[in-house]
Design a protein around this motif. Structure first.
Motif, PDB file in Angstrom:
ATOM      1  N   GLU A  67     -60.401   1.035  21.483  1.00 22.06           N
ATOM      2  CA  GLU A  67     -60.400   0.543  20.070  1.00 22.06           C
ATOM      3  C   GLU A  67     -58.815   1.026  19.458  1.00 22.06           C
ATOM      4  O   GLU A  67     -58.432   2.125  19.784  1.00 22.06           O
ATOM      5  CB  GLU A  67     -61.519   1.544  19.432  1.00 22.06           C
ATOM      6  N   GLY A  68     -58.650   0.049  18.723  1.00 23.19           N
ATOM      7  CA  GLY A  68     -57.194   0.037  18.241  1.00 23.19           C
ATOM      8  C   GLY A  68     -56.041  -0.393  18.943  1.00 23.19           C
ATOM      9  O   GLY A  68     -54.855  -0.261  18.336  1.00 23.19           O
TER      10      GLY A  68
ATOM     11  N   GLU B 186     -49.982   3.414  31.009  1.00 32.76           N
ATOM     12  CA  GLU B 186     -51.269   3.505  30.207  1.00 32.76           C
ATOM     13  C   GLU B 186     -51.136   4.511  29.052  1.00 32.76           C
ATOM     14  O   GLU B 186     -51.508   4.478  28.034  1.00 32.76           O
ATOM     15  CB  GLU B 186     -52.403   3.774  31.081  1.00 32.76           C
ATOM     16  N   ARG B 187     -50.375   5.768  29.671  1.00 30.45           N
ATOM     17  CA  ARG B 187     -50.248   6.792  28.801  1.00 30.45           C
ATOM     18  C   ARG B 187     -49.247   6.474  27.585  1.00 30.45           C
ATOM     19  O   ARG B 187     -49.263   6.688  26.558  1.00 30.45           O
ATOM     20  CB  ARG B 187     -49.690   8.024  29.431  1.00 30.45           C
ATOM     21  N   GLN B 188     -48.131   5.725  28.198  1.00 27.02           N
ATOM     22  CA  GLN B 188     -47.252   5.212  26.958  1.00 27.02           C
ATOM     23  C   GLN B 188     -48.150   4.396  25.936  1.00 27.02           C
ATOM     24  O   GLN B 188     -47.564   4.473  24.803  1.00 27.02           O
ATOM     25  CB  GLN B 188     -46.132   4.429  27.624  1.00 27.02           C
ATOM     26  N   SER B 189     -48.680   3.441  26.189  1.00 28.41           N
ATOM     27  CA  SER B 189     -49.677   2.464  25.335  1.00 28.41           C
ATOM     28  C   SER B 189     -50.337   3.231  24.623  1.00 28.41           C
ATOM     29  O   SER B 189     -50.248   3.150  23.267  1.00 28.41           O
ATOM     30  CB  SER B 189     -50.445   1.519  26.241  1.00 28.41           C
ATOM     31  N   ILE B 190     -51.137   4.221  24.994  1.00 25.60           N
ATOM     32  CA  ILE B 190     -51.994   5.293  24.323  1.00 25.60           C
ATOM     33  C   ILE B 190     -51.001   6.051  23.098  1.00 25.60           C
ATOM     34  O   ILE B 190     -51.409   6.224  22.228  1.00 25.60           O
ATOM     35  CB  ILE B 190     -53.048   6.021  25.168  1.00 25.60           C
TER      36      ILE B 190
ATOM     37  N   PHE C 111     -51.180   6.219  19.277  1.00 20.24           N
ATOM     38  CA  PHE C 111     -51.153   7.453  18.350  1.00 20.24           C
ATOM     39  C   PHE C 111     -50.119   7.707  17.272  1.00 20.24           C
ATOM     40  O   PHE C 111     -50.270   8.200  16.370  1.00 20.24           O
ATOM     41  CB  PHE C 111     -51.375   8.578  19.309  1.00 20.24           C
ATOM     42  N   ARG C 112     -48.736   7.271  17.929  1.00 17.76           N
ATOM     43  CA  ARG C 112     -47.793   7.456  17.056  1.00 17.76           C
ATOM     44  C   ARG C 112     -47.873   6.343  15.864  1.00 17.76           C
ATOM     45  O   ARG C 112     -47.419   6.895  14.718  1.00 17.76           O
ATOM     46  CB  ARG C 112     -46.138   7.188  17.756  1.00 17.76           C
ATOM     47  N   SER C 113     -47.874   5.420  16.238  1.00 14.19           N
ATOM     48  CA  SER C 113     -48.285   4.265  15.119  1.00 14.19           C
ATOM     49  C   SER C 113     -49.332   4.714  14.069  1.00 14.19           C
ATOM     50  O   SER C 113     -49.058   4.541  12.817  1.00 14.19           O
ATOM     51  CB  SER C 113     -48.558   2.704  15.459  1.00 14.19           C
ATOM     52  N   GLU C 114     -50.355   5.144  14.378  1.00 14.96           N
ATOM     53  CA  GLU C 114     -51.400   5.665  13.476  1.00 14.96           C
ATOM     54  C   GLU C 114     -50.849   6.924  12.820  1.00 14.96           C
ATOM     55  O   GLU C 114     -51.052   7.208  11.598  1.00 14.96           O
ATOM     56  CB  GLU C 114     -52.837   6.044  14.531  1.00 14.96           C
TER      57      GLU C 114
ATOM     58  N   GLN D  33     -47.768   7.390  12.094  1.00 16.03           N
ATOM     59  CA  GLN D  33     -46.632   7.035  11.166  1.00 16.03           C
ATOM     60  C   GLN D  33     -47.329   6.563   9.966  1.00 16.03           C
ATOM     61  O   GLN D  33     -46.930   6.755   8.914  1.00 16.03           O
ATOM     62  CB  GLN D  33     -45.664   6.073  11.818  1.00 16.03           C
ATOM     63  N   GLY D  34     -48.354   5.615  10.305  1.00 16.45           N
ATOM     64  CA  GLY D  34     -49.237   5.134   9.179  1.00 16.45           C
ATOM     65  C   GLY D  34     -49.880   5.965   8.093  1.00 16.45           C
ATOM     66  O   GLY D  34     -49.885   6.003   6.928  1.00 16.45           O
ATOM     67  N   ARG D  35     -50.300   6.933   8.870  1.00 17.98           N
ATOM     68  CA  ARG D  35     -51.144   8.209   7.899  1.00 17.98           C
ATOM     69  C   ARG D  35     -49.743   8.796   7.292  1.00 17.98           C
ATOM     70  O   ARG D  35     -50.112   9.206   6.181  1.00 17.98           O
ATOM     71  CB  ARG D  35     -51.774   9.279   8.928  1.00 17.98           C
ATOM     72  N   SER D  36     -48.724   9.146   7.938  1.00 24.65           N
ATOM     73  CA  SER D  36     -47.548   9.715   7.268  1.00 24.65           C
ATOM     74  C   SER D  36     -47.129   9.047   5.998  1.00 24.65           C
ATOM     75  O   SER D  36     -46.696   9.514   4.947  1.00 24.65           O
ATOM     76  CB  SER D  36     -46.537  10.073   8.303  1.00 24.65           C
ATOM     77  N   GLN D  37     -46.869   7.712   6.147  1.00 25.82           N
ATOM     78  CA  GLN D  37     -46.560   6.863   4.913  1.00 25.82           C
ATOM     79  C   GLN D  37     -47.561   6.968   3.956  1.00 25.82           C
ATOM     80  O   GLN D  37     -47.304   7.128   2.578  1.00 25.82           O
ATOM     81  CB  GLN D  37     -46.285   5.662   5.396  1.00 25.82           C
ATOM     82  N   GLU D  38     -48.924   6.999   4.141  1.00 23.80           N
ATOM     83  CA  GLU D  38     -50.030   6.943   3.184  1.00 23.80           C
ATOM     84  C   GLU D  38     -49.892   8.609   2.729  1.00 23.80           C
ATOM     85  O   GLU D  38     -50.112   8.445   1.273  1.00 23.80           O
ATOM     86  CB  GLU D  38     -51.386   7.021   3.992  1.00 23.80           C
ATOM     87  N   ILE D  39     -49.681   9.667   3.371  1.00 25.93           N
ATOM     88  CA  ILE D  39     -49.626  10.964   2.665  1.00 25.93           C
ATOM     89  C   ILE D  39     -48.554  10.824   1.645  1.00 25.93           C
ATOM     90  O   ILE D  39     -48.560  11.465   0.409  1.00 25.93           O
ATOM     91  CB  ILE D  39     -49.628  11.928   3.580  1.00 25.93           C
TER      92      ILE D  39
END
Length: 314
Positions: free
Chosen positions: A145-146, A214-218, A222-225, A227-233
């Motif tokens: 997912e995601g 696989e770990r790098q993709s995951i 996580f980093r993208s999510e 950063q998005g959350r950081s920008q939102e905050i």
């Protein structure tokens, strides 16, 4: 002396014969009487004291408990021609001591036969199975997912599929296949387990690269999510800060306006009480603002000159 010697000798002989005729079966054992190399009678499973014909019959003892078997580490190719080291183990017991005695004689012979059978079964099943089926359990799954198309492509479709068998099912197949050959040995095979799997160097590099990807993709997801959350905050914080600043500036202007109005009112009241004194006070304030060494030229009829002149009179 001769009368005593005969009873003593007889007693010693009887005791010696009885000692060799008696034997004890422990609770963890089962025994078989063997006469001239051939088993006679039934299997002795009842613990306690038992008897045999001395010097003719002997007792073969067999363990009733679960016994462990550890196979040698074998290098086996998988269905995808990927070579791995497989280390298997099993638990077994002697179920039919008579058949066990006739077929393998003792535990050493049993372990030799188990080496041949279990190693062969493990090799046949592992060589017909994909690597993913061997190293994963049947309930293994990846949370996709995601993940975007690039990340899914990096993971690979084969790495996302749920195993059709899994290691547990492969172990059950090993147990079922090997158990078909156990009755003729008098052995009951309880379970078979894959204790350890190691990759040869070339396969290890492929697996490590796949795991890293696989770990790098995951991690990227996580980093993208994050950063998005950081920008939102940060956006929420800036909006809240602007709201607080605007409210503070509005409150400050209201306070300043009220203070100016109050000061104007006070000045008005003071001016109304004594206009002459108010004018004089303002004139002195203006005079004090000129500073030192200041030359001021004013007309004689001006109010400022009049106040200065009145302050110099005795």
């Amino acid at each position: 002396m001769s009368k005593l010697t005969v009873p003593v000798v007889a007693f010693v002989v009887v005791a010696f014969v009885a000692f060799n005729a008696a034997f004890v079966i422990d609770q963890a054992e089962q025994g078989i009487l063997v006469q001239f190399g051939e088993p006679i009678g039934d299997v002795i499973t009842e613990p306690g004291l038992h008897w045999r014909v001395p010097f003719i019959q002997e007792v073969r003892r067999f363990d009733r408990r679960l016994l462990a078997w550890d196979g040698a580490v074998s290098q086996i190719p998988t269905l995808g021609r990927e070579f791995i080291f497989v280390d298997t183990t099993a638990r077994w017991r002697i179920a039919d001591p008579l058949q066990f005695l006739r077929s393998v004689r003792d535990e050493v012979g049993a372990r030799t036969r188990l080496d041949d059978i279990l190693d062969s079964v493990a090799r046949d099943i592992v060589s017909g199975t994909d690597l993913e089926e061997i190293v994963r359990s049947a309930d293994w799954q990846v949370d996709v997912e995601g993940l975007d198309e690039e990340e899914l492509s990096a993971l690979g479709a084969a790495n996302l599929d749920r195993p059709t068998k899994g290691r547990q099912q492969l172990e059950q197949e090993m147990l079922a296949s090997a158990s078909r050959l156990m009755p003729q040995l008098g052995i009951e095979l309880v379970d078979v387990r894959i204790k350890r799997i190691n990759y040869i160097d070339s396969v290890r590099e492929q697996v490590e690269s796949r795991m890293i990807s696989e770990r790098q993709s995951i991690a990227a997801r996580f980093r993208s999510e994050g950063q998005g959350r950081s920008q939102e905050i940060l956006g929420d914080m800036e909006r809240e800060l602007r709201t607080i600043t605007s409210e503070a500036e509005r409150t400050a202007q209201e306070i300043i306006g009220e203070a100016d109005a109050e000061a104007t009112r006070i000045y008005g009241v003071a001016y109304g009480e004594d206009p002459e004194f108010y004018n004089f006070s303002r004139t002195l304030e203006s005079y004090g603002a000129l500073g030192e060494n200041t030359t001021l030229m004013i007309r004689a009829e001006s109010d400022f000159f009049r106040y200065l002149e009145s302050t110099t009179r005795p």
